[in-house]
Write a protein that holds these residues in place. Structure first.
Motif, mmCIF file in Angstrom:
data_model
loop_
_atom_site.group_PDB
_atom_site.id
_atom_site.type_symbol
_atom_site.label_atom_id
_atom_site.label_comp_id
_atom_site.label_asym_id
_atom_site.label_seq_id
_atom_site.Cartn_x
_atom_site.Cartn_y
_atom_site.Cartn_z
ATOM 1 N N MET A 1 0.676 -1.271 0.005
ATOM 2 C CA MET A 1 -0.188 0.024 0.101
ATOM 3 C C MET A 1 0.965 1.252 -0.043
ATOM 4 S SD MET A 1 -2.659 0.906 -0.104
ATOM 5 C CE MET A 1 -4.444 1.193 0.207
ATOM 6 N N ASN A 2 1.889 1.236 0.803
ATOM 7 C CA ASN A 2 2.797 2.539 0.846
ATOM 8 C C ASN A 2 3.669 2.561 -0.633
ATOM 9 O OD1 ASN A 2 2.400 3.190 3.588
ATOM 10 N ND2 ASN A 2 3.873 1.801 4.255
ATOM 11 N N GLN A 3 3.857 1.643 -1.165
ATOM 12 C CA GLN A 3 4.349 1.476 -2.400
ATOM 13 C C GLN A 3 3.357 2.360 -3.538
ATOM 14 O OE1 GLN A 3 7.450 0.949 -3.623
ATOM 15 N NE2 GLN A 3 7.127 1.832 -5.568
ATOM 16 N N LEU A 4 2.244 1.917 -3.365
ATOM 17 C CA LEU A 4 1.287 2.347 -4.273
ATOM 18 C C LEU A 4 0.966 3.874 -3.954
ATOM 19 C CD1 LEU A 4 -1.059 2.399 -6.369
ATOM 20 C CD2 LEU A 4 -2.742 1.504 -4.628
ATOM 21 N N VAL A 5 0.907 4.346 -2.750
ATOM 22 C CA VAL A 5 0.864 5.864 -2.226
ATOM 23 C C VAL A 5 2.086 6.599 -2.690
ATOM 24 C CG1 VAL A 5 0.790 7.308 -0.526
ATOM 25 C CG2 VAL A 5 -0.772 5.315 -0.296
ATOM 26 N N SER A 6 3.088 6.000 -2.662
ATOM 27 C CA SER A 6 4.618 6.793 -3.085
ATOM 28 C C SER A 6 4.396 6.856 -4.650
ATOM 29 C CB SER A 6 5.848 5.845 -2.790
ATOM 30 O OG SER A 6 5.761 5.585 -1.430
ATOM 31 N N GLU A 7 3.873 5.931 -5.409
ATOM 32 C CA GLU A 7 3.752 6.078 -6.929
ATOM 33 C C GLU A 7 2.725 7.148 -7.379
ATOM 34 O OE1 GLU A 7 2.987 2.416 -8.825
ATOM 35 O OE2 GLU A 7 4.914 1.272 -7.726
ATOM 36 N N VAL A 8 1.652 7.170 -6.654
ATOM 37 C CA VAL A 8 0.501 8.368 -6.919
ATOM 38 C C VAL A 8 1.147 9.479 -6.479
ATOM 39 C CG1 VAL A 8 -1.784 9.009 -6.183
ATOM 40 C CG2 VAL A 8 -1.378 6.909 -6.457
ATOM 41 N N ALA A 9 1.907 9.520 -5.374
ATOM 42 C CA ALA A 9 2.570 10.893 -4.871
ATOM 43 C C ALA A 9 3.559 11.623 -6.065
ATOM 44 C CB ALA A 9 3.050 10.950 -3.582
ATOM 45 N N SER A 10 4.182 10.720 -6.629
ATOM 46 C CA SER A 10 5.185 11.209 -7.634
ATOM 47 C C SER A 10 4.455 11.418 -8.895
ATOM 48 C CB SER A 10 6.262 10.057 -7.767
ATOM 49 O OG SER A 10 5.913 8.871 -8.185
ATOM 50 N N ALA A 11 3.378 10.783 -9.118
ATOM 51 C CA ALA A 11 2.834 10.918 -10.409
ATOM 52 C C ALA A 11 1.984 12.415 -10.327
ATOM 53 C CB ALA A 11 1.803 9.857 -10.681
ATOM 54 N N LEU A 12 1.630 12.814 -9.054
ATOM 55 C CA LEU A 12 0.918 13.805 -8.790
ATOM 56 C C LEU A 12 1.844 15.043 -8.443
ATOM 57 C CD1 LEU A 12 -2.281 12.764 -6.898
ATOM 58 C CD2 LEU A 12 -2.309 13.613 -9.120
ATOM 59 N N ASN A 13 3.114 14.684 -8.388
ATOM 60 C CA ASN A 13 4.117 15.889 -7.961
ATOM 61 C C ASN A 13 3.684 16.427 -6.552
ATOM 62 O OD1 ASN A 13 5.703 15.338 -10.320
ATOM 63 N ND2 ASN A 13 4.305 16.887 -11.303
ATOM 64 N N GLN A 14 3.387 15.484 -5.760
ATOM 65 C CA GLN A 14 3.053 16.001 -4.371
ATOM 66 C C GLN A 14 4.110 15.135 -3.400
ATOM 67 O OE1 GLN A 14 0.769 18.125 -3.297
ATOM 68 N NE2 GLN A 14 0.187 18.727 -5.173
ATOM 69 N N PRO A 15 4.123 15.879 -2.388
ATOM 70 C CA PRO A 15 5.048 14.976 -1.092
ATOM 71 C C PRO A 15 4.108 13.772 -0.716
ATOM 72 C CG PRO A 15 4.445 16.835 -0.441
ATOM 73 C CD PRO A 15 4.001 17.141 -1.863
ATOM 74 N N LYS A 16 4.670 12.715 -0.266
ATOM 75 C CA LYS A 16 4.080 11.533 0.061
ATOM 76 C C LYS A 16 3.014 12.000 1.281
ATOM 77 C CE LYS A 16 4.557 6.860 1.696
ATOM 78 N NZ LYS A 16 5.573 5.790 2.062
ATOM 79 N N GLU A 17 3.377 12.802 1.907
ATOM 80 C CA GLU A 17 2.457 13.230 3.154
ATOM 81 C C GLU A 17 1.254 13.925 2.745
ATOM 82 O OE1 GLU A 17 5.800 14.463 3.032
ATOM 83 O OE2 GLU A 17 6.621 12.593 3.942
ATOM 84 N N LYS A 18 1.061 14.263 1.529
ATOM 85 C CA LYS A 18 0.031 15.079 1.000
ATOM 86 C C LYS A 18 -1.113 14.082 0.704
ATOM 87 C CE LYS A 18 -0.539 19.053 0.469
ATOM 88 N NZ LYS A 18 -1.506 19.931 1.222
ATOM 89 N N ILE A 19 -0.671 12.788 0.258
ATOM 90 C CA ILE A 19 -1.486 12.005 -0.038
ATOM 91 C C ILE A 19 -2.179 10.956 1.061
ATOM 92 C CG2 ILE A 19 -1.752 10.033 -1.568
ATOM 93 C CD1 ILE A 19 -1.014 12.635 -3.080
ATOM 94 N N SER A 20 -3.396 11.033 0.894
ATOM 95 C CA SER A 20 -4.251 10.299 2.042
ATOM 96 C C SER A 20 -4.341 8.846 1.666
ATOM 97 C CB SER A 20 -5.759 10.779 1.920
ATOM 98 O OG SER A 20 -6.716 9.834 2.827
ATOM 99 N N MET B 1 -7.649 7.322 1.655
ATOM 100 C CA MET B 1 -8.645 7.531 0.505
ATOM 101 C C MET B 1 -7.996 6.507 -0.810
ATOM 102 S SD MET B 1 -10.944 9.234 1.539
ATOM 103 C CE MET B 1 -12.038 9.746 0.119
ATOM 104 N N VAL B 2 -6.780 6.390 -0.803
ATOM 105 C CA VAL B 2 -6.180 5.438 -1.944
ATOM 106 C C VAL B 2 -6.707 4.062 -1.926
ATOM 107 C CG1 VAL B 2 -4.121 4.555 -2.768
ATOM 108 C CG2 VAL B 2 -4.133 6.945 -2.294
ATOM 109 N N PHE B 3 -6.598 3.665 -0.400
ATOM 110 C CA PHE B 3 -7.332 2.302 -0.124
ATOM 111 C C PHE B 3 -8.763 2.364 -0.450
ATOM 112 C CE2 PHE B 3 -9.389 -0.621 2.634
ATOM 113 C CZ PHE B 3 -9.045 -1.791 2.392
ATOM 114 N N ARG B 4 -9.664 3.252 -0.359
ATOM 115 C CA ARG B 4 -11.159 3.294 -0.702
ATOM 116 C C ARG B 4 -11.350 3.438 -2.277
ATOM 117 N NH1 ARG B 4 -14.558 7.126 3.072
ATOM 118 N NH2 ARG B 4 -14.401 5.884 4.999
ATOM 119 N N SER B 5 -10.213 3.896 -2.839
ATOM 120 C CA SER B 5 -10.655 4.338 -4.311
ATOM 121 C C SER B 5 -10.201 2.990 -5.098
ATOM 122 C CB SER B 5 -9.688 5.335 -4.637
ATOM 123 O OG SER B 5 -8.333 5.005 -4.643
ATOM 124 N N LEU B 6 -9.369 1.927 -4.308
ATOM 125 C CA LEU B 6 -9.214 0.641 -5.089
ATOM 126 C C LEU B 6 -10.354 -0.161 -5.376
ATOM 127 C CD1 LEU B 6 -6.083 -0.522 -3.206
ATOM 128 C CD2 LEU B 6 -6.151 0.574 -5.529
#
Length: 81
Positions: free
Chosen positions: A1-20, A23-28
């Motif tokens: 899950m952390n890996q997915l959050v990290s990939e989403v953060a980098s794709a959105l150009n946001q720090p990992k701390e700014k990604i919920s 909400m990533v889990f719920r959107s799966l």
């Protein structure tokens, strides 16, 4: 899950701390529904395209904006003359 959050953060150009993470889990669920419909989406791309809809990026609270402004005033580069 952390890996997915990290990939989403980098794709959105946001720090990992700014990604919920929640909400990533719920959107799966919606990714799974897309797969059930016969689509074969890339998970990260699917989430990034719908990041605002899913609420993946945490909102900046008013007190955090004020603290950030103060921090920028303190730490901004001062030209040496």
């Amino acid at each position: 899950m952390n890996q997915l959050v990290s990939e989403v953060a980098s794709a959105l150009n946001q720090p990992k701390e700014k990604i919920s993470v929640e909400m990533v889990f719920r959107s799966l669920y919606y990714v799974a529904k897309a797969v059930a419909r016969g689509e074969n989406p890339d998970v990260v791309t699917y989430l990034v395209e719908r990041a605002k809809l899913f609420g993946l990026v945490k909102a900046t609270r008013k007190r955090h904006r004020a603290t950030e402004q103060i921090s920028q005033l303190i730490w901004q580069s001062v030209p040496l003359s």
